[in-house]
Design a protein around this motif. Structure first.
Motif, PDB file in Angstrom:
ATOM      1  N   ARG A 140       0.836  -1.203   0.000  1.00 28.43           N
ATOM      2  CA  ARG A 140       0.000   0.000   0.000  1.00 28.43           C
ATOM      3  C   ARG A 140       0.870   1.252   0.000  1.00 28.43           C
ATOM      4  NH1 ARG A 140      -2.154   2.331   4.668  1.00 28.43           N
ATOM      5  NH2 ARG A 140      -3.586   3.985   4.126  1.00 28.43           N
TER       6      ARG A 140
ATOM      7  N   TYR B  84       2.315   1.821  -3.384  1.00 25.60           N
ATOM      8  CA  TYR B  84       1.300   2.331  -4.301  1.00 25.60           C
ATOM      9  C   TYR B  84       1.121   3.844  -4.111  1.00 25.60           C
ATOM     10  CZ  TYR B  84      -3.214   3.234  -6.416  1.00 25.60           C
ATOM     11  OH  TYR B  84      -4.226   3.771  -7.164  1.00 25.60           O
TER      12      TYR B  84
ATOM     13  N   GLU C  12       1.883   6.596  -6.856  1.00 30.59           N
ATOM     14  CA  GLU C  12       0.768   7.440  -7.251  1.00 30.59           C
ATOM     15  C   GLU C  12       1.179   8.913  -7.227  1.00 30.59           C
ATOM     16  OE1 GLU C  12      -2.515   7.595  -4.467  1.00 30.59           O
ATOM     17  OE2 GLU C  12      -3.866   7.202  -6.131  1.00 30.59           O
TER      18      GLU C  12
END
Length: 100
Positions: A87, A90, A94
């Motif tokens: 996570r 990510y 991002e």
């Protein structure tokens, strides 16, 4: 086993690079089953490098899922730590690929 006549017809129908003097001679009698079962082209090898295993040789029994030394809290902690790491990666990617 194929009949001799069918093998001769097959050899006449297909040209090969093998000289005709070295053709395959088919025996008129069938080959016994015991002779074909014992035929092998590989060398005989023992189960272990030093020879056959000793009498009473056994591999240890594999542990089942409920017999491991790691408890369920440790397993869950590893699982959730891994998911949090993914996570976090990510979120970083991002932000990295965000348009300016």
């Amino acid at each position: 086993m194929a009949a001799r006549r069918s093998l001769v017809m097959l050899s006449r129908a297909r040209p090969t690079s093998i000289p005709t003097g070295a053709c395959l001679h088919v025996r008129s009698q069938p080959i016994p089953l015991a002779a074909t079962a014992a035929f092998s082209t590989s060398a005989i090898r023992a189960a272990t490098p030093t020879g056959p295993p000793p009498s009473g040789f056994r591999l240890p029994r594999t542990k089942r899922w409920d017999e491991s030394s790691e408890n369920s809290i440790d397993k869950a902690g590893k699982y959730f730590l891994l998911t949090e790491m993914f996570r976090g990666m990510y979120v970083v990617l991002e932000q990295f690929f965000r348009p300016p």
